[in-house]
Design an enzyme around this catalytic site. Structure first.
Site, short mmCIF file in Angstrom:
data_model
loop_
_atom_site.label_atom_id
_atom_site.label_comp_id
_atom_site.label_asym_id
_atom_site.label_seq_id
_atom_site.Cartn_x
_atom_site.Cartn_y
_atom_site.Cartn_z
N ARG A 36 0.84 -1.22 0.00
CA ARG A 36 0.00 0.00 0.00
C ARG A 36 0.86 1.25 0.00
NH1 ARG A 36 -5.02 -2.26 3.65
NH2 ARG A 36 -5.68 -3.75 2.04
N GLU A 178 -13.27 -12.57 14.09
CA GLU A 178 -13.57 -12.01 12.77
C GLU A 178 -13.72 -13.10 11.70
OE1 GLU A 178 -10.70 -9.18 11.24
OE2 GLU A 178 -11.87 -8.84 9.43
N LYS A 220 -16.55 -9.37 14.80
CA LYS A 220 -16.25 -8.47 13.68
C LYS A 220 -16.68 -9.13 12.36
CE LYS A 220 -12.44 -5.96 11.48
NZ LYS A 220 -11.18 -5.23 11.70
N GLY A 263 -13.19 -2.82 2.31
CA GLY A 263 -12.68 -1.98 1.23
C GLY A 263 -13.78 -1.24 0.49
N ARG A 292 -9.49 0.13 5.63
CA ARG A 292 -9.39 0.99 4.44
C ARG A 292 -10.37 2.15 4.43
NH1 ARG A 292 -9.60 -4.23 0.79
NH2 ARG A 292 -10.59 -4.91 2.73
P1 13P Z 1 -11.12 -3.32 6.11
O1 13P Z 1 -12.05 -2.40 6.84
O2 13P Z 1 -10.14 -2.60 5.24
O3 13P Z 1 -11.81 -4.45 5.47
O4 13P Z 1 -10.17 -3.95 7.23
C1 13P Z 1 -10.70 -4.35 8.41
C2 13P Z 1 -9.89 -5.46 8.90
O5 13P Z 1 -9.26 -5.36 9.91
C3 13P Z 1 -9.90 -6.72 8.14
O6 13P Z 1 -9.30 -7.70 8.91
#
Ligand code: 13P
Length: 327
Positions: A36, A178, A220, A263, A292
């Protein structure tokens, strides 16, 4: 080994997700962060990765919108220019420090391209060290593609998430659980709902079997959306599908849900969050754990220059938008 009472885990989970603030995900791996930076014409090194994360953490007033920041191992062990370690500085700034502890994904043989997340070996010792250095919470990300999710892949990832979560709690660290169903692809809303339902059912079955205290975790998940290459759905449809799947699968004992952005554009995910916040009969706090959606524009604005004020303002504006969506 540090063992904190469950009330402390629950209090941290509530602090992370309640109160109209959210979590800043700044835990990109060295490889992802380097890519990035280079995309923005910034040479990638431990120093530029550190400078960028310092820019984020020290944005003036960040704690008004941000309850916790997720760091990767490299940043967790680095110091700010003033000599304070990142986790120490975060706490002093009113932001809980978190640590990403999974080590990435690998293919599951015989599962048509489905992935499983690794990092359990030696995890107890790593968590003990992170706890000693101030970590309040941790993150482990399982990744599912709508096209390749299988019951076995959901089971294997649920099992890993549950072992991770139980170990975190043993060490007094709140686990962010997550299971991300990716938004890449051309699937419709219903396919995303089905995949998300399967992933979440497997995760909560495994958490239950592992004896994880649900009052001391943060979930998450992804928003339930059609794939990025499919016809878009209305905000109402996305919010309705997301709430339906969560209500079917997430026990009310879970104190808070912090969505990932996947994203997708900042404005769009803030809109989803604002509408979800307003839904009646919602048993959990809802907030964001965006990466992001909060940082991409700030990284672009910074472009590696010595002057960081403009980039910090872009970050603060995005964090305020996301936090206000939860209030
Ligand atoms: P994004 O919000 O960019 O998807 O990233 C969150 C994240 O921590 C993904 O593991």
């Amino acid at each position: 080994m540090t063992t904190l009472p469950a009330t402390t885990l629950a209090a941290v989970a509530q602090q992370l997700t309640g109160g109209g603030r959210g979590i800043l995900a700044a835990d990109e791996s060295i490889k992802t962060m380097s890519a990035r930076l280079e995309q923005e014409g910034i040479p990638a090194s431990a120093t530029t990765r550190r400078d960028y994360r310092e820019l984020l953490l020290t944005a003036d007033g960040l704690a008004e919108w941000i309850s916790g920041i997720i760091l990767c191992d490299e940043t967790f062990g680095q110091d700010l220019a003033d000599g304070r370690a990142f986790p120490v500085a975060a706490r002093e700034l009113g932001i809980l420090p978190g640590i990403k502890v999974d080590t990435g994904t690998t293919g599951l043989p015989g599962q048509g391209g489905a992935l499983v997340t690794e990092g359990l070996d030696g995890l107890g010792a790593r968590l003990a060290s992170y706890a000693e250095r101030g970590a309040a919470f941790a993150k482990w990300r399982a990744v599912f593609d709508v096209r390749s999710i299988t019951p076995y892949a959901a089971h294997a990832n649920g099992h890993a998430l549950a072992r991770y979560a139980a170990l975190c709690q043993q060490h007094g660290i709140v686990p962010i659980v997550e299971p991300e169903v990716l938004c890449t692809g051309d699937h419709d809303l219903d396919a995303s709902a089905q995949a998300t339902r399967l992933a979440l059912r497997s995760v909560f079955a495994a958490l239950d079997a592992a004896g994880v205290d649900l009052s001391g975790i943060v979930l998450k998940p992804n928003f339930v959306t059609p794939g990025l290459d499919a016809a878009p759905a209305s905000v109402d449809d996305v919010v309705g599908a997301t709430f339906m799947v969560l209500r079917e699968t997430v026990p009310t004992a879970v104190p808070g849900i912090a969505f990932l952005s996947g994203g997708q554009p900042t404005e769009q995910v803030c809109r989803y969050l604002a509408d979800l916040t307003l839904l009646a009969g919602r048993p959990w706090a809802v907030t964001f754990s965006f990466g992001r959606a909060l940082v991409s524009a700030a990284l672009h604005t910074w472009a590696g220059q010595a002057e960081v004020g403009a980039a910090q303002q872009v970050l603060l504006d995005n964090c305020r938008s996301a936090a206000e969506a939860t209030r």
